[in-house]
Scaffold this active site. Structure first.
Site, PDB file in Angstrom:
ATOM      1  N   GLY A 376       0.810  -1.209   0.000  1.00 15.19           N
ATOM      2  CA  GLY A 376       0.000   0.000   0.000  1.00 15.19           C
ATOM      3  C   GLY A 376       0.841   1.256   0.000  1.00 15.19           C
ATOM      4  N   ARG A 377       1.909   1.253   0.811  1.00 18.51           N
ATOM      5  CA  ARG A 377       2.770   2.425   0.890  1.00 18.51           C
ATOM      6  C   ARG A 377       3.494   2.655  -0.441  1.00 18.51           C
ATOM      7  NH1 ARG A 377       5.875   1.139   5.276  1.00 18.51           N
ATOM      8  NH2 ARG A 377       4.602   2.254   6.770  1.00 18.51           N
ATOM      9  N   VAL A 499       0.193  10.720   6.127  1.00 17.49           N
ATOM     10  CA  VAL A 499      -0.403   9.407   6.388  1.00 17.49           C
ATOM     11  C   VAL A 499       0.499   8.266   5.923  1.00 17.49           C
ATOM     12  CG1 VAL A 499      -2.714  10.376   6.243  1.00 17.49           C
ATOM     13  CG2 VAL A 499      -1.701   9.389   4.215  1.00 17.49           C
ATOM     14  N   GLU A 500       0.148   7.059   6.372  1.00 18.80           N
ATOM     15  CA  GLU A 500       0.902   5.831   6.096  1.00 18.80           C
ATOM     16  C   GLU A 500       2.370   5.984   6.486  1.00 18.80           C
ATOM     17  OE1 GLU A 500       0.325   3.927   2.347  1.00 18.80           O
ATOM     18  OE2 GLU A 500      -1.845   3.981   2.490  1.00 18.80           O
ATOM     19  N   GLY A 501       2.614   6.576   7.634  1.00 18.95           N
ATOM     20  CA  GLY A 501       3.964   6.811   8.124  1.00 18.95           C
ATOM     21  C   GLY A 501       4.378   8.236   7.815  1.00 18.95           C
TER      22      GLY A 501
END
Length: 817
Positions: A376-377, A499-501
């Site tokens: 996803g990332r 987002v996502e880290g």
């Protein structure tokens, strides 16, 4: 004696450079000393001393039992003491995913064939047809101004279109009613939609990346897959995944959401299940979700399912209609109203089989998330931001030709030229990283480190381009309204950054923190050996890893020095021509990077984990090599198009120059000054010789992106243009006309300056020029059309006072009037 010394030093460098094995090196040193002794060059006592030193080193190194007990055992004990403590979440992150090209860059001697022989990214015929038709149709249905300002959501017709056409079913296999599209298709779709609507692209990303579908496919029971996947594919169920809590963002291991195993009534029967309590926020699709993926800590104090009190982070699927669930309220993420909001649960009871994968997967949640998050990332945020950047470059390249100041297109000003060149070069790098990383997933990789590199650097490059595009557009860019094609994309960049880290976390902790251990050929092996309880096996494994690591470090020291002294001109690479030197420079910097990395780990040990400024610079070095590699790969995959060379050269040079400067910063701030001095000699024996992209190169890119040509088309391919009712739809005609009319406009201005005709206040300069015979009727009509297009493009919106604000009040100005 001098000749023998030169032979010894040169031979040692050659053996290290070529990575000769210990046995081969020992044999060649033995031959050297035999010949040296037979020639009688030196005095007997010196010859004897040489033999004593040689045998004292060679014997224990080559007899494994001696080596293990005399050398490896003490070092293993020392290693165990300095090895940094590792949390459960860190350990799971290290084990997640696969090592791919990042591992080659961490070797100091990348095998380029491994990268270049991978197939060029390409959509299937089915995917290309879907992209050209359904995705194009979707973009035509989107109106980002109304979505963001008037509706605060996608309209019902678009939601229905997304569900009906399978936009939420990309990763779901066809046997469950899904599309079963590739990661590349997912990326291409998001990038194209993002050129039209950041809101829609954000909504589409979740179901096709980290969400219930991905977790079910990897870990779900067959019953769970059969129940949920068809419903997710059809859009009957809308999924979300809830991980972030108010007190636990990046440190997911500290989540306070919990579930307690207990017995309760469920559908008329007493069953063993979980009583859940949670408080989550920032959850995309939560306000409208029908099924909630939930991460929580599982406890079994009564030992109803086993002997353990605590199982750890667990993932379950929770229907949102159950009693005790609060859902529906929304956050408002920086004016981009994708469905995002909080959710709470109070004493929500579900059976144990709601755990994804069943009870056997209890406590495996963090590992599951880490293994899924990489994909996803690597796709969602890099694709969304690349799409926004693609639109910015497409529009800005045309805008600078039609926007004039001082009777000149602003493309002619050096300041604009510099910024536009940077925008084009960065977009080429972003597209390269996006496609290469997505394609690696389709080849079966789970590139955790590469995904982190992609997420951080692509979104950061997008931030630069967004700022540049706004700078060039000036007032046109900041006035919101239907005519503004930049501002919502500009506003959306912090979402991708966060987002996502979050990017600071990703850069300072994830890229190198994970990469140094996961990608290094020996560090993870050493750590695993140190953790073994069987001392004999631990000694054996550690010894092999340690001496492999030692040989690698010696080799990289030699390679770094030799390649730096020779400017890497003699290192072999598989490509000839204008890009050959960039492959060679990456070879050089790869050796220097691994040398610096090993020195940092050896001297700082576990403290390196806390020295984030140093580890971030090391991560930047790894990332720069990855970006440059992706650029070279894209150039090869697209058939080595000569028109693209300015883009390739700019992106590679920018990456490698940044790498050099980060290495300089690393050495300048390294706490052990003696080690830093030695490293600087080995890495920069001739100083810092690499330069940033030149002004001339930037100008070539600026010309390329502001002129109709095949290179501009490739760079901005799959930008949604739409028809001429869409402001972006005017640019193709305006750009072509602006360039064609440049000599005509010069003729008109020259005639005015020479007194050939005069223009009365309020009269048309173009018509006056025609009446004076300066231009023809055909030229007049073309200039009038260009003038009309220019007016449409540079126009901005204005509103009645009551059109702005959700709760407008009667203005005091209106009252007084």
């Amino acid at each position: 004696m001098i000749i023998w010394l030169i032979i010894f030093i040169g031979g040692s460098l050659a053996l290290a450079y070529l990575r000769a094995s210990l046995l081969v090196a020992t044999g060649l040193y033995l031959l050297y000393f035999i010949i040296y002794t037979l020639t009688g060059t030196g005095p007997d006592w010196l010859t004897l001393l040489y033999w004593i030193i040689f045998l004292a080193i060679a014997i224990p190194l080559n007899i494994k039992e001696l080596r293990r007990h005399w050398i490896s055992k003490p070092l293993l004990d020392m290693f165990r003491k300095i090895m940094p403590e590792m949390s459960e979440t860190e350990a799971a992150a290290l084990e997640a995913g696969t090592v791919w090209w990042d591992g080659e860059l961490f070797s100091g001697r990348p095998k380029w064939r491994k990268l270049l022989d991978t197939p060029a990214p390409k959509l299937s015929d089915e995917e290309q047809t879907f992209l050209d038709n359904e995705v194009e149709e979707l973009c035509g249905l989107l109106d980002e101004w109304k979505i963001t300002h008037e509706w605060g959501d996608l309209p019902p017709s678009v939601w229905e279109f997304l569900k009906k056409k399978g936009f939420f079913a990309y990763i779901i296999p066809k046997r469950y009613g899904g599309k079963e599209f590739s990661a590349l298709m997912n990326s291409e779709t998001l990038a194209k939609v993002a050129t039209r609507s950041a809101t829609a692209a954000s909504i589409m990303a979740v179901p096709n990346s980290l969400g219930p579908a991905e977790l079910l496919l990897r870990y779900g029971t067959e019953e769970q897959k059969d129940h949920y996947l068809p419903r997710l594919a059809s859009g009957e169920d809308v999924p979300c995944f809830a991980l972030t809590s108010p007190t636990a963002g990046s440190d997911a291991g500290s989540i306070t959401d919990y579930g307690i195993v207990c017995k309760r009534q469920w559908q008329g029967k007493e069953v063993t299940g979980i009583r859940l309590n949670w408080d989550k926020r920032y959850i995309t699709l939560a306000p409208i979700a029908t099924v909630l993926g939930l991460a929580f800590k599982l406890y079994d104090p009564e030992h109803l399912v086993g002997t353990r009190d605590e199982y750890g982070i667990t993932c379950a699927l929770i229907p949102t209609h159950l009693p005790g669930i609060t859902i529906g309220r929304r956050h408002f993420p920086i004016n981009i109203p994708f469905q995002n909001g909080p959710t709470q649960g109070k004493d929500v009871f579900v059976p144990l089989d709601f755990i994804i994968g069943g009870m056997k997967m209890a406590g495996q949640g963090w590992r599951m998330l880490m293994e899924c998050l990489g994909a996803g990332r690597a796709i969602s945020l890099p694709s969304n931001t690349t799409g926004g950047t693609r639109l910015a470059v497409y529009a800005t390249g045309a805008y600078v030709r039609v926007r004039k100041q001082f009777h000149l297109a602003i493309a002619k000003f050096d300041g604009i030229d510099e910024v536009l060149g940077r925008m084009g070069g960065l977009l080429y790098a972003m597209e390269s990283v996006r496609t290469m990383t997505a394609a690696s997933i389709d080849q079966g990789e789970e590139p955790a480190v590469c995904a982190a590199i992609s997420k951080y650097h692509v979104t950061e490059m997008a931030r630069i381009v967004a700022n540049d595009a706004m700078d060039i557009h000036g007032g046109k860019g900041i006035q919101l309204g239907p005519r503004n094609y930049l501002a919502r994309g500009y506003e959306s960049v912090p979402v991708a950054i966060t987002v996502e880290g979050a990017n600071i976390l990703t850069r300072n902790l994830m890229i190198y923190g994970q990469g140094a251990i996961r990608c290094h050929p020996y560090v993870l092996k050493e750590m695993r050996a140190a953790a073994m309880s069987d001392e004999q096996e631990a000694m054996k494994q550690f010894d092999e890893a340690l001496f492999g690591h030692t040989g690698l470090a010696i080799s990289n020291a030699a390679r770094s020095l030799v390649l730096a002294l020779t400017s890497a001109k003699f290192t072999r690479v598989p490509v000839r021509g204008p890009t050959e030197r960039y492959y060679q420079h990456i070879n050089r910097f790869s050796a220097s990077f691994v040398l610096a990395s090993d020195a940092a780990m050896l001297t700082l040990g576990g403290a390196l984990k806390r020295k984030e400024k140093l580890s971030a610079r090391l991560g930047d070095m790894l990332s720069c090599m990855y970006i440059a590699s992706a650029v070279l790969k894209r150039f090869e995959d697209q058939g080595r198009q000569s028109e693209d060379l300015p883009l390739v050269e700019w992106a590679c040079r920018q990456s490698l120059y940044h790498l050099q400067e980060q290495m300089h910063g690393f050495l300048r701030n390294f706490p052990n000054r003696f080690v830093a001095t030695v490293l600087r000699i080995l890495i920069f024996p001739r100083g810092r010789t690499y330069s940033a992209p030149s002004d001339v190169l930037g100008h070539r890119i600026a010309e390329l992106v502001s002129t109709p040509n095949a290179a501009r088309d490739r760079l901005t391919q799959n930008t949604y243009v739409g028809d001429k009712n869409n402001p972006v739809g005017l640019f193709a005609e305006a750009l072509e006309l602006a360039i064609r009319m440049e000599p005509v406009e010069k003729k008109v201005h020259a005639a005015m300056r020479s007194g050939g005709f005069r223009v009365a206040p309020g009269d048309s300069e173009i018509l006056a020029a025609q009446q004076a015979g300066v231009i023809t009727e055909r030229e007049t009509q073309a200039l009038l059309r260009l003038q009309q297009l220019t007016h449409e493009i540079i126009s901005v919106d204005d509103f009645a006072p009551d059109e702005l604000g959700t709760k407008p009040f009667r203005s005091i100005h209106a009252a007084s009037s």
